[in-house]
Motif scaffolding. Structure first.
Motif, PDB file in Angstrom:
ATOM      1  N   PHE A  59       0.858  -1.179   0.000  1.00  0.00           N
ATOM      2  CA  PHE A  59       0.000   0.000   0.000  1.00  0.00           C
ATOM      3  C   PHE A  59       0.898   1.235   0.000  1.00  0.00           C
ATOM      4  CE2 PHE A  59      -2.368  -3.314   2.288  1.00  0.00           C
ATOM      5  CZ  PHE A  59      -3.616  -3.260   1.696  1.00  0.00           C
ATOM      6  N   LYS A  60       0.707   2.108  -0.986  1.00  0.00           N
ATOM      7  CA  LYS A  60       1.505   3.331  -1.028  1.00  0.00           C
ATOM      8  C   LYS A  60       0.638   4.507  -0.604  1.00  0.00           C
ATOM      9  CE  LYS A  60       4.957   5.485  -3.968  1.00  0.00           C
ATOM     10  NZ  LYS A  60       5.472   5.466  -5.355  1.00  0.00           N
ATOM     11  N   LEU A  61       0.915   5.007   0.598  1.00  0.00           N
ATOM     12  CA  LEU A  61       0.127   6.100   1.169  1.00  0.00           C
ATOM     13  C   LEU A  61       0.693   7.441   0.708  1.00  0.00           C
ATOM     14  CD1 LEU A  61      -0.087   4.785   4.865  1.00  0.00           C
ATOM     15  CD2 LEU A  61      -1.484   4.111   2.894  1.00  0.00           C
ATOM     16  N   PHE A  87      -6.911  10.979  -0.052  1.00  0.00           N
ATOM     17  CA  PHE A  87      -5.903  10.895  -1.111  1.00  0.00           C
ATOM     18  C   PHE A  87      -6.020   9.546  -1.810  1.00  0.00           C
ATOM     19  CE2 PHE A  87      -4.176   9.516   2.907  1.00  0.00           C
ATOM     20  CZ  PHE A  87      -3.528   8.333   2.612  1.00  0.00           C
ATOM     21  N   GLU A  88      -5.273   9.418  -2.912  1.00  0.00           N
ATOM     22  CA  GLU A  88      -5.263   8.183  -3.694  1.00  0.00           C
ATOM     23  C   GLU A  88      -4.249   7.206  -3.102  1.00  0.00           C
ATOM     24  OE1 GLU A  88      -6.856   7.476  -6.885  1.00  0.00           O
ATOM     25  OE2 GLU A  88      -8.105   9.100  -6.101  1.00  0.00           O
ATOM     26  N   ILE A  89      -4.657   5.981  -2.934  1.00  0.00           N
ATOM     27  CA  ILE A  89      -3.750   4.953  -2.425  1.00  0.00           C
ATOM     28  C   ILE A  89      -3.462   3.952  -3.545  1.00  0.00           C
ATOM     29  CG2 ILE A  89      -3.438   3.095  -0.732  1.00  0.00           C
ATOM     30  CD1 ILE A  89      -5.244   4.669   1.162  1.00  0.00           C
ATOM     31  N   GLN A  90      -2.174   3.736  -3.789  1.00  0.00           N
ATOM     32  CA  GLN A  90      -1.792   2.716  -4.762  1.00  0.00           C
ATOM     33  C   GLN A  90      -1.694   1.373  -4.034  1.00  0.00           C
ATOM     34  OE1 GLN A  90       2.169   1.718  -5.769  1.00  0.00           O
ATOM     35  NE2 GLN A  90       1.901   2.272  -7.927  1.00  0.00           N
ATOM     36  N   ILE A  91      -2.354   0.376  -4.596  1.00  0.00           N
ATOM     37  CA  ILE A  91      -2.379  -0.961  -4.002  1.00  0.00           C
ATOM     38  C   ILE A  91      -1.749  -1.929  -5.000  1.00  0.00           C
ATOM     39  CG2 ILE A  91      -3.865  -2.799  -3.109  1.00  0.00           C
ATOM     40  CD1 ILE A  91      -6.045  -0.684  -2.672  1.00  0.00           C
ATOM     41  N   LYS A  92      -0.645  -2.534  -4.606  1.00  0.00           N
ATOM     42  CA  LYS A  92       0.029  -3.449  -5.523  1.00  0.00           C
ATOM     43  C   LYS A  92      -0.113  -4.871  -4.999  1.00  0.00           C
ATOM     44  CE  LYS A  92       4.228  -2.902  -8.226  1.00  0.00           C
ATOM     45  NZ  LYS A  92       5.514  -2.178  -8.280  1.00  0.00           N
TER      46      LYS A  92
END
Ligand code: SLL
Length: 153
Positions: A59-61, A87-92
């Motif tokens: 998870f990129k906060l 905000f937008e969270i990137q989930i890999k």
């Protein structure tokens, strides 16, 4: 053995749940400008186990968070934090090693405030906000060992 055009679909749920603090009863270890606690998650539909195909989740906060890249290596695949903003969270998603699959990326908009006709008024309302989506993950031509894992074989 060659199976033509085999393709597997897996369903997951990902999203966030946010709870506003009661201003008179905020955790003491929490910065004064933080208004909510929230959790971002990836999970199985109806709480199903997903660890047989999902190895870890990154998870990129937002950069305002210390160590903003968080890696979770076992279930529950989730991160809980406190904050003040959306905000937008990137989930890999990283799949089990047998899969030979590259990670897949999802995006989620963290929601803290309820939707409503009167945005400002709604901000004052103290209620929990759930924002979640279903994602169909498609594996085209998965390698045999992964195909077997996915079909429970
Ligand atoms: C906004 N674009 O301005 C967004 C950014 C960032 C939210 C929101 C940080 C908490 C902390 C936090 O809540 N960041 O200081 O640890 O609304």
């Amino acid at each position: 053995r060659i199976i033509a055009n085999r393709r597997k679909l897996i369903n997951t749920v990902f999203g966030s749940v946010a709870h506003p603090f009661d201003p008179d009863n905020k955790p003491s270890d929490c910065p004064p400008d933080h208004t909510h606690s929230w959790t971002i998650f990836v999970k199985g539909v109806n709480g199903e186990d997903i660890s047989y195909w999902l190895k870890k989740v990154q998870f990129k906060l937002h950069e305002t968070y210390a160590q903003n890249v968080r890696v979770v290596e076992q279930q529950p695949f989730e991160v809980t934090e406190t904050g003040w903003g959306e905000f937008e969270i990137q989930i890999k998603l990283y799949f089990v090693p047998e899969s030979n699959e590259k990670p897949q990326t999802l995006w989620h908009s963290l929601k803290l405030h309820p939707y409503g006709p009167d945005a400002e008024g709604m901000k004052e309302r103290r209620e929990s906000v759930i924002s979640q989506n279903y994602e169909e993950i498609i594996f085209n031509e998965p390698v045999e060992p992964f195909y077997e894992i996915l079909t429970g074989g």
